[in-house]
Design a protein around this motif. Structure first.
Motif, PDB file in Angstrom:
ATOM      1  N   ASN A  52       0.776  -1.078   0.157  1.00  0.00           N
ATOM      2  CA  ASN A  52      -0.114   0.133   0.019  1.00  0.00           C
ATOM      3  C   ASN A  52       0.972   1.355  -0.032  1.00  0.00           C
ATOM      4  O   ASN A  52       1.772   1.413   0.545  1.00  0.00           O
ATOM      5  N   GLY A  53       0.685   2.275  -0.990  1.00  0.00           N
ATOM      6  CA  GLY A  53       1.295   3.579  -0.767  1.00  0.00           C
ATOM      7  C   GLY A  53       2.530   3.447  -2.057  1.00  0.00           C
ATOM      8  O   GLY A  53       3.143   4.512  -2.029  1.00  0.00           O
ATOM      9  N   ASN A  54       2.693   2.251  -2.605  1.00  0.00           N
ATOM     10  CA  ASN A  54       3.596   2.097  -3.522  1.00  0.00           C
ATOM     11  C   ASN A  54       2.998   1.745  -4.897  1.00  0.00           C
ATOM     12  O   ASN A  54       1.773   1.437  -5.245  1.00  0.00           O
ATOM     13  N   PRO A  87       7.756   4.280  -3.542  1.00  0.00           N
ATOM     14  CA  PRO A  87       6.479   4.944  -2.910  1.00  0.00           C
ATOM     15  C   PRO A  87       6.044   6.340  -3.511  1.00  0.00           C
ATOM     16  O   PRO A  87       6.764   7.105  -3.933  1.00  0.00           O
ATOM     17  N   ARG A  89       3.488   7.629  -1.840  1.00  0.00           N
ATOM     18  CA  ARG A  89       2.781   8.376  -0.627  1.00  0.00           C
ATOM     19  C   ARG A  89       3.578   9.728  -0.141  1.00  0.00           C
ATOM     20  O   ARG A  89       4.717   9.614  -0.703  1.00  0.00           O
ATOM     21  N   THR A  90       3.028  10.282   0.311  1.00  0.00           N
ATOM     22  CA  THR A  90       3.917  11.546   0.890  1.00  0.00           C
ATOM     23  C   THR A  90       4.936  11.513   1.875  1.00  0.00           C
ATOM     24  O   THR A  90       4.788  10.746   2.710  1.00  0.00           O
ATOM     25  N   GLN A  91       6.169  11.879   1.531  1.00  0.00           N
ATOM     26  CA  GLN A  91       7.332  11.750   2.031  1.00  0.00           C
ATOM     27  C   GLN A  91       7.693  13.201   2.512  1.00  0.00           C
ATOM     28  O   GLN A  91       7.544  14.059   2.061  1.00  0.00           O
ATOM     29  N   HIS A 117       5.928  13.945  -3.030  1.00  0.00           N
ATOM     30  CA  HIS A 117       5.390  12.613  -3.435  1.00  0.00           C
ATOM     31  C   HIS A 117       5.974  12.353  -4.924  1.00  0.00           C
ATOM     32  O   HIS A 117       5.969  13.144  -5.597  1.00  0.00           O
TER      33      HIS A 117
END
Length: 288
Positions: A52-54, A87, A89-91, A117
């Motif tokens: 999830n998120g990738n 990824p 998702r927000t980094q 992201h």
């Protein structure tokens, strides 16, 4: 002894039902083990899971990096394919201090934080540009260098005092705008930039304190002038109002009204002396 041997052979006859059942069970167990091993090998080499998120970037030996990416979940892949997860998702990444210089030549080290992201639609383009590089390495390398360049270009337009003071908001917005435009084309979306003022040295702190003191004195002077101006305007308005009131009263004081006022103040004694020359007014006298 011969009779005992014959009895034992009678109890366990060769090729009996017991022996056949045991062999059948053994074959079934062996087949199950082979099947489990085969499924395990299949899952290991032909199935991949995208967390999830990738997203999954697919690399084919025969065709290189594919434009189409794998969404989160389970996917069947070929032996000639390799999947690299990116990824999306927000980094959040923070840099303790990026070296910059102000327009008046002051070297500073400014802490910066980013929220960003990878664009899910451009993850393959990111891989094509940087290869099999982790997101952490990307943050410590390319993203940091581009962040420093954007901040350097913006800070170079301001003085050191402005950098510590009223222009911090402009510096943040300018850095965000430049960095977002720079990285968007390669598939990295900058969501927000936080630029913190650097820790001033003794000389800079002294200049800041003097600037603050001068600003406070200027504001105090402006306030005093404004108060004096308002007070002067108030007095002018009051004077004009008093003047108009006197004019109105002067015009309204006819002989009849004056006589009426005198009558109102008369205590009933005659004659009434008015003035300093002994002028006597007789209120019984009728008007001519």
């Amino acid at each position: 002894m011969k009779k005992v041997k014959e009895v034992n052979e009678a109890r366990s006859p060769k090729g009996g039902k017991g022996s056949s059942s045991t062999k059948l069970i053994g074959k079934l167990i062996g087949s199950a083990i082979v099947l489990v091993v085969a499924i395990g090998l299949f899952l290991t080499f032909f199935v991949t899971k995208i967390d999830n998120g990738n997203v999954g970037v697919v690399y084919k030996i025969s065709g290189g990096v594919q434009d189409e990416m794998l969404a989160q979940g389970w996917h069947i892949i070929l032996p000639t394919e390799r999947v690299i997860e990116y990824p999306v998702r927000t980094q959040t990444v923070s840099y303790d201090g990026l070296a910059v210089a102000t327009v008046d030549g002051k070297a500073l080290s400014m802490p910066v934080s980013l929220n960003y992201h990878v664009d899910p639609e451009k993850a393959s383009a990111v891989y094509k540009k940087f290869g099999n590089v982790s997101i952490e390495d990307l943050q410590a390398g390319y993203i940091q260098s581009r962040s420093q360049d954007a901040l350097r270009q913006v800070v170079s337009q301001y003085t050191v005092i402005e950098t510590f003071g009223e222009k911090t908001g402009e510096i943040k917005n300018g850095t965000l705008e430049r960095l977002a435009a720079d990285l968007e084309n390669i598939g990295i979306i900058i969501e927000d930039v936080i630029v913190n003022p650097p820790q001033p040295d003794e000389e800079t702190q002294k200049a800041i304190d003097e600037r603050v003191k001068a600003t406070q004195n200027l504001e105090r002077t402006k306030t005093d002038k404004e108060i004096a101006k308002q007070e002067a305007e108030r007095k002018v308005i009051e004077a004009e109002g008093e003047k108009k009131a006197n004019e109105i009263r002067s015009k309204s004081l006819t002989p009849e009204i004056i006589q009426e006022k005198l009558i109102e103040k008369w205590d009933g004694k005659q004659p009434i002396t008015i003035g300093g020359d002994g002028v006597i007014v007789d209120f019984k006298q009728t008007e001519e």
